[in-house]
Design an enzyme around this catalytic site. Structure first.
Site, PDB file in Angstrom:
ATOM      1  N   GLY A 118     -11.774  -5.022   2.203  1.00  0.00           N
ATOM      2  CA  GLY A 118     -13.198  -4.857   1.994  1.00  0.00           C
ATOM      3  C   GLY A 118     -13.911  -3.938   0.815  1.00  0.00           C
ATOM      4  N   GLY A 177      -7.574  -9.530   0.908  1.00  0.00           N
ATOM      5  CA  GLY A 177      -6.204  -9.682   1.581  1.00  0.00           C
ATOM      6  C   GLY A 177      -5.467 -10.927   1.458  1.00  0.00           C
ATOM      7  NE  ARG A 222      -4.133  -1.795   1.991  1.00  0.00           N
ATOM      8  CZ  ARG A 222      -5.246  -2.195   2.675  1.00  0.00           C
ATOM      9  NH1 ARG A 222      -4.991  -1.531   4.034  1.00  0.00           N
ATOM     10  NH2 ARG A 222      -6.131  -3.052   2.265  1.00  0.00           N
ATOM     11  CE  LYS A 272     -17.438 -18.976   9.347  1.00  0.00           C
ATOM     12  NZ  LYS A 272     -17.900 -18.197  10.523  1.00  0.00           N
TER      13      LYS A 272
HETATM   14  C1  3PG Z   1      -8.536  -2.389   4.803  1.00  0.00           C
HETATM   15  O1  3PG Z   1      -7.589  -2.754   5.430  1.00  0.00           O
HETATM   16  O2  3PG Z   1      -9.447  -2.976   4.504  1.00  0.00           O
HETATM   17  C2  3PG Z   1      -8.718  -0.925   5.159  1.00  0.00           C
HETATM   18  O3  3PG Z   1      -7.572  -0.298   5.433  1.00  0.00           O
HETATM   19  C3  3PG Z   1      -9.917  -0.427   6.029  1.00  0.00           C
HETATM   20  O4  3PG Z   1      -9.880  -0.724   7.209  1.00  0.00           O
HETATM   21  P1  3PG Z   1     -11.049  -0.968   8.026  1.00  0.00           P
HETATM   22  O5  3PG Z   1     -11.768  -2.155   7.441  1.00  0.00           O
HETATM   23  O6  3PG Z   1     -10.474  -1.202   9.350  1.00  0.00           O
HETATM   24  O7  3PG Z   1     -12.007  -0.084   7.693  1.00  0.00           O
END
Ligand code: 3PG
Ligand code: MG
Length: 397
Positions: free
Chosen positions: A377, A354, A37, A197
């Site tokens: 996310g 991720g 990142r 899941k």
């Molecule tokens: C992530 O790692 O997906 C982003 O930095 C967002 O983080 P968060 O899910 O804690 O909002």
């Protein structure tokens, strides 16, 4: 990029630029374990500094409830300085007198990193007063953090209502890559959805079925589908209570002529652990005491043949228990095939999430895919077709 205000259109010379980045990087034993990142936004920082702007970095780290030294951005600011090869100053608050004094003292080309925005409750509440306190520090706001744009927070969205707002180049690259796979993809279009899941990916499956030609289901969630078809998955990870939902998803797919690809064989073991003795077994013959830990070679072959006949692939989620050797094999072989087809110009491949990125990095294939998103996310919500607040606020109205 059309439809968005972008950094290249902004006058940054002599301006204080509040640059929202995602410095929420994984840290192990105090060391940044994956700097992707930071590396992605490094060119943005340098571009603004070289154009005579003053760069003020805003980011969150972790999910602190108020100030917490373990989530301080100070070490990340130091890592950022190392990566970009320029000094990065640090102030231990992101609003208030100290931050304002530091911002005021900046000269063109200077770079300043402020402390974790989530140390203030106003960040996640998108509190207008907190956003206004941030806005006092800068002249314009640039969002280059796609990966946190699913959050309507003060630094990811609120600032866009106060200051002139622009998309940064990393954000632009992300949106351009995504639009290539879902807005106007070359067909056939396949999606790989893996992970543990079904329950966390129900919306995703529902959103993808009308859009993709082939849906390849892998990981623990495939077991739920196999069980719903009456197969014995033994002691495998499986959401038996979702059998009706899983059958409904298969019916939806049939109605939309979306081909579903499920595992036909598996690597099964008696224990959920690395290097557990295992055997290759048809999904019709899994023992009642066995655990499915990966896809088998016939499934790999089948998925690879599917990739050979599609033109575009979007990938979220690994196939097996990829974090445990040798049960990462299936994911690695498919990643290798996708990377090869991409490198040969036969496939446009976009992956994200991720676990997926970790798996592709481990497979050494990430740099041969068309695009690998650093978002978790946000990638999922984008795939689900949801508007992302931090992106929407950048649109030309
Ligand atoms: C992530 O790692 O997906 C982003 O930095 C967002 O983080 P968060 O899910 O804690 O909002
Ligand atoms: Mg997260």
């Amino acid at each position: 990029m059309t439809g968005f205000r972008t950094l290249d259109q902004a006058e940054v010379k002599g301006k204080r630029v509040l640059l929202r980045v995602d410095l929420n990087v994984p840290i192990q034993d105090g060391v940044v374990s994956d700097a992707t990142r930071i590396e992605r936004m490094a060119p943005t920082i340098l571009q603004i500094a070289d154009r005579g702007g003053m760069v003020i970095l805003l980011s969150h780290l972790g999910r602190p409830q108020g100030p917490d030294p373990k989530d301080s951005l100070r070490p990340i600011a130091a890592e950022t300085a190392r990566i970009i090869g320029r000094p990065v100053a640090f102030v231990d608050d992101c609003i208030g007198a100290k931050a304002e004094a530091a911002a005021l003292a900046m000269k063109p080309g200077d770079i300043l990193c402020l402390e974790n925005t989530r140390f203030h409750a106003g960040e996640e509440k998108n509190d207008p007063a907190f956003a206004a306190a941030l806005a006092r520090l800068g002249d314009i706001w640039v969002n280059d953090a796609f990966s946190v744009s699913h959050r309507a927070h003060a630094s990811t969205e609120g600032l866009g209502h106060i200051l002139p707002a622009y998309a940064g180049p990393a954000m632009e690259a992300e949106l351009a890559a995504f639009s290539r796979v879902l807005d106007a993809p070359q067909r056939p279009l396949a999606a790989i959805v893996g992970g543990a899941k079904v329950s966390t990916k129900l919306e995703l499956l529902g959103a993808l079925i009308p859009k993709v030609n082939v849906l390849i289901i892998g990981g623990g969630m495939a077991n739920t589908f196999l069980a719903a078809q009456g197969k014995d998955v033994g002691k495998s990870l499986c959401e038996h209570e979702l059998a009706v939902t899983a059958r409904d998803i298969l019916l939806q797919a049939a109605a939309k002529s979306c081909e579903i690809v499920l595992p036909v064989d598996a690597v099964a073991a008696l224990r959920f652990e690395a290097n557990a003795p295992s055997r290759i077994v048809s999904v019709d013959d899994v023992g009642s005491d066995e655990i499915i830990l990966d896809i088998g070679p016939r499934t790999v072959e089948h998925v690879v043949s599917v990739l050979g006949r599609v033109k575009t692939l979007v990938w979220n989620g690994p196939f097996g228990a990829f974090e445990m050797e040798p049960f990462d094999n299936g994911t690695i072989e498919i990643a290798e095939a996708a990377a090869e087809l991409t490198a040969a110009g036969k496939l446009v491949s976009v992956a994200g999430g991720g676990d997926t990125v970790a798996a592709l990095n481990a497979a050494g294939t990430a740099d041969r895919m068309t695009y690998v998103s650093a978002a978790g996310g946000a990638f999922l919500e984008w795939l689900e077709g949801k508007p992302l607040p931090g992106v929407e606020v950048l649109r030309v109205k």
